[in-house]
Design a protein around this motif. Structure first.
Motif, mmCIF file in Angstrom:
data_model
loop_
_atom_site.group_PDB
_atom_site.id
_atom_site.type_symbol
_atom_site.label_atom_id
_atom_site.label_comp_id
_atom_site.label_asym_id
_atom_site.label_seq_id
_atom_site.Cartn_x
_atom_site.Cartn_y
_atom_site.Cartn_z
ATOM 1 N N ILE A 109 0.853 -1.204 0.016
ATOM 2 C CA ILE A 109 -0.028 -0.054 0.001
ATOM 3 C C ILE A 109 0.782 1.345 -0.015
ATOM 4 C CG2 ILE A 109 -1.694 1.484 1.276
ATOM 5 C CD1 ILE A 109 -2.422 -1.561 2.422
ATOM 6 N N PHE A 110 0.557 2.443 -0.711
ATOM 7 C CA PHE A 110 1.261 3.507 -0.729
ATOM 8 C C PHE A 110 0.364 4.709 -0.112
ATOM 9 C CE2 PHE A 110 3.310 2.433 -5.307
ATOM 10 C CZ PHE A 110 3.978 1.544 -4.513
ATOM 11 N N ALA A 111 0.992 5.597 0.662
ATOM 12 C CA ALA A 111 0.243 6.574 1.463
ATOM 13 C C ALA A 111 1.117 7.782 1.330
ATOM 14 C CB ALA A 111 -0.121 6.059 2.971
ATOM 15 N N THR A 112 0.628 8.809 0.760
ATOM 16 C CA THR A 112 1.206 10.114 0.734
ATOM 17 C C THR A 112 0.937 11.009 2.180
ATOM 18 O OG1 THR A 112 1.612 12.180 -0.333
ATOM 19 C CG2 THR A 112 -0.554 11.283 -0.487
ATOM 20 N N ASN A 113 1.985 11.520 2.803
ATOM 21 C CA ASN A 113 1.924 12.285 3.865
ATOM 22 C C ASN A 113 1.518 13.893 3.509
ATOM 23 O OD1 ASN A 113 1.760 12.918 6.705
ATOM 24 N ND2 ASN A 113 3.735 14.038 6.290
ATOM 25 N N SER A 114 1.342 13.986 2.163
ATOM 26 C CA SER A 114 1.167 15.480 1.671
ATOM 27 C C SER A 114 0.279 16.184 2.296
ATOM 28 C CB SER A 114 0.534 15.418 -0.035
ATOM 29 O OG SER A 114 0.306 16.720 -0.189
ATOM 30 N N SER A 115 0.528 17.484 2.808
ATOM 31 C CA SER A 115 -0.447 18.330 3.703
ATOM 32 C C SER A 115 -1.329 19.113 2.814
ATOM 33 C CB SER A 115 0.397 19.322 4.452
ATOM 34 O OG SER A 115 1.104 19.978 3.617
ATOM 35 N N THR A 116 -1.218 19.465 1.720
ATOM 36 C CA THR A 116 -2.010 19.985 0.725
ATOM 37 C C THR A 116 -2.433 19.339 -0.553
ATOM 38 O OG1 THR A 116 -0.148 21.313 -0.061
ATOM 39 C CG2 THR A 116 -1.260 22.246 1.938
#
Length: 296
Positions: free
Chosen positions: A114-121
């Motif tokens: 699984i891929f998850a981005t921690n991008s805030s915006t």
């Protein structure tokens, strides 16, 4: 629960915190970054996290050392993600950098990962087609100082598999977070939808010459009884992220260009990135807003 091994890509302030928090709760963790210099900095940052965990969470030195022992370090992406169940991306908040990264990641990660981005915006849908597995991709956003500000916003896209969404929600709970499911894409998620306008307004007051940062913070702290003002918050977040946010928004909102330039000239170019570098709008470890006479 199928997630046992987690790779964190990007070892900056938040990437290191995500890695430590995950390892602290018993998971095997790999940390990936581009070169040995960045990995060296990450090791120092991770070691330094032992103190706040012991102070704030009353962890023992054995607990925090055990967390460090569960973390391994890599500069080779293929090795870092081989056998990993979840990859959390915490690289710079620049869309084309993230898109290129996912193009490479998708080629070397196992099919089940699984891929998850921690991008805030940035919205995950802007990256999902580059992953090669949009049904196994979503956003998992943490706030800074995650051992205390323990929110985890899990935001799916229209193509995220329901089972993947639920699995990542459970993972967030398993590493001690308050799991906050977001069922529809929202720029800024919940936290930053509320926070970014405040920080942006504070910066515009200063860039426009209306008031200085300390006066803005005093106003907020006195008027709301908050323990910290927006410029103290910016230092905690780290000034690179708000710089990138304002730079990315400059084309659509020209006034943001002046804010980005202000941050670049006065802070980014001088290496004053906030708490992590001991100086931003305040000097650390004893910022002025903590002084008894700051509000008088």
């Amino acid at each position: 629960m199928n997630i046992k091994t987690v790779t964190v890509c990007g070892s900056g302030v938040l990437g290191s915190q995500i890695a430590f928090q995950t390892a602290f709760h018993g998971f095997d963790v790999r940390v990936y970054d581009l070169n040995d210099e960045l990995i060296g900095k990450a090791k120092a940052t991770l070691s330094g996290l032992q103190t706040p965990y012991q102070q704030d969470l009353h962890a023992t030195s054995a607990d925090t050392q055990a967390a460090l022992n569960r973390i391994r370090f890599f500069t080779d992406l293929t090795q870092a993600v081989r056998g990993s169940d979840l990859v959390i991306e915490a690289i710079p908040e620049v869309l084309d950098i993230k898109q290129r990264f996912y193009s490479e990641l998708g080629k070397v990660a196992d099919a089940h990962t699984i891929f998850a981005t921690n991008s805030s915006t940035l919205l995950p849908s802007a990256m999902m087609d580059f992953t090669g597995r949009p049904e196994r991709f979503l956003a998992l956003h943490f706030a800074n100082r995650i051992w205390r500000q323990n929110t985890a916003e899990i935001m799916r896209t229209a193509r995220t598999d329901d089972a993947v969404f639920e699995e990542v929600i459970q993972f967030a709970r398993d590493i001690g977070m308050a799991a906050l499911p977001i069922h529809k894409e929202q720029p800024g998620y919940i936290l930053n939808t509320l926070l970014v306008p405040l920080l942006g307004a504070a910066l515009e007051l200063v860039v426009g010459g209306v008031a200085d940062p300390h006066t803005v913070d005093k106003t907020w702290m006195v008027g709301t009884s908050a323990p910290i003002g927006p410029f103290g918050m910016l230092d905690v977040i780290g000034l690179t992220t708000p710089y990138n946010i304002n730079r990315n928004a400059a084309e659509a909102f020209p006034r943001r260009a002046a804010v980005a330039q202000y941050l670049k000239e006065n802070f980014i170019d001088q290496g004053k990135l906030g708490v992590a570098t001991s100086e931003g709008f305040y000097r650390y470890p004893n910022p002025a807003y903590q002084n008894e006479d700051f509000l008088t």
